[in-house]
Enzyme design. Structure first.
Site, PDB file in Angstrom:
ATOM      1  N   ASP A  91       0.840  -1.195   0.000  1.00 33.78           N
ATOM      2  CA  ASP A  91       0.000   0.000   0.000  1.00 33.78           C
ATOM      3  C   ASP A  91       0.880   1.251   0.000  1.00 33.78           C
ATOM      4  OD1 ASP A  91      -3.043   0.813   0.531  1.00 33.78           O
ATOM      5  OD2 ASP A  91      -1.835   1.999   1.916  1.00 33.78           O
ATOM      6  N   HIS A  99      -7.083  -7.006   0.864  1.00 29.24           N
ATOM      7  CA  HIS A  99      -6.010  -6.017   0.765  1.00 29.24           C
ATOM      8  C   HIS A  99      -4.893  -6.290   1.762  1.00 29.24           C
ATOM      9  CE1 HIS A  99      -4.071  -2.176   0.068  1.00 29.24           C
ATOM     10  NE2 HIS A  99      -4.249  -1.809   1.320  1.00 29.24           N
TER      11      HIS A  99
END
Length: 307
Positions: free
Chosen positions: A122, A287
């Site tokens: 990320d 994620h």
């Protein structure tokens, strides 16, 4: 300091004028630095780091502005017409990915490593990407988890599908409003992403979730500055590199959810435009893949390091 990764030694390492990073270090062998994402801290790597420390020197820092690392405010002149305390706003230039990448290179060197492998998730993947472009002699191998380069991210966010990235647009606004809005209900804001993005909510136990929320609550201005930089200076840096034909020359592994299908782009093609030696995989995890599938992520990183 809160929760720690068992078996890791914790250090505060100066990396720039007035800036030190909190870093967990363990293991021996070739060095590997692991960079966390949003809305997390270095703790997101706890399982993967413990696995890889069996045969590597593993370094897990909190990025500048996050966790227990310093949160510099380079410039508090916001030019905003507000009665709020302007000291709570931070110049986003202090959080360019170029600056944050330089932090990581300085961290590794301070720990005795002029060359090292680097993996990021990320936000940390954006820092890793920038480190690979700016410091190719220092980065031996590179991994980016569930992200696109900043310039490409903005290119693919359009129409109603861009609603999934509402936080990108919120934190891109001028200093003042985003900070006040998020600070008004930080646990709701940051907790929203922990809930929405988790394929396996059980992968983030209650005590880790609390640690993440506590860390984010204490870092609203610097987190917003990090995101605001990605709508400004980071785009400028990426565009300049694209125009100059700069590419990642080290072996690169990218692991991503299938956002390309949802948003209408070819993720592998996006990354091929930046990398000479790319292994791109679409994965079925949520994620927070380093917490949801740590054995798979550790395996993928070992495969990268063998290239």
């Amino acid at each position: 300091m809160g929760l720690l990764i068992p078996g890791f030694d914790y250090r505060r390492v100066p990396v720039a004028d007035g800036v030190s990073l909190n870093a967990a270090v363990a293991g021996s062998g070739s060095p590997l630095v692991l960079l966390h994402g949003f809305p997390q801290t270095h703790l997101m790597w706890r399982h993967v780091a413990a696995d890889l420390a069996a045969d590597h020197t593993v370094i897990c820092p909190d990025l500048r502005g996050y966790g227990a690392s310093d949160k510099p405010a380079a410039d508090t002149d916001t030019d905003t017409d507000t009665d709020a305390d302007t000291d709570s706003y931070i110049d986003s230039a202090a959080y360019s990915k170029r600056t944050m990448a330089a932090d990581i290179v300085a961290l590794a060197r301070a720990l005795g490593h002029d060359r090292f492998a680097l993996a990021g998730h990320d936000r940390g993947a954006l820092v890793a990407f920038r480190a690979g472009l700016d410091h190719p002699a220092a980065i031996t191998h590179l991994a980016c988890l569930d992200v696109l380069p900043t310039l490409d991210m903005w290119d693919v966010m359009r129409g109603t599908t861009a609603a999934v990235g509402f936080h990108l647009y919120l934190m891109a606004q001028p200093p003042g409003l985003p900070e006040r809005m998020i600070a008004a209900c930080p646990d709701d804001f940051f907790g929203h992403f922990l809930d929405l993005w988790a394929g396996d909510p059980g992968a983030i136990p209650a005590e880790v979730r609390t640690a993440y929320l506590d860390a984010c609550r204490a870092a609203v201005p610097s987190i917003v500055a990090d995101y605001r930089a990605s709508a400004g200076v980071d785009v400028d840096h990426d565009r300049a590199d694209r125009d100059a034909g700069r590419r990642l020359t080290m072996p690169l592994t990218v692991l991503q959810q299938d956002w390309g299908a949802a948003l209408g782009y070819d993720a592998a093609a996006v990354w091929r435009a930046w990398a000479d030696d790319l292994e791109h995989r679409t994965v079925g995890y949520g994620h927070f893949m380093a917490e949801e599938a740590p054995a798979d992520i550790a395996k993928a990183l070992r495969e990268l390091l063998s290239r």
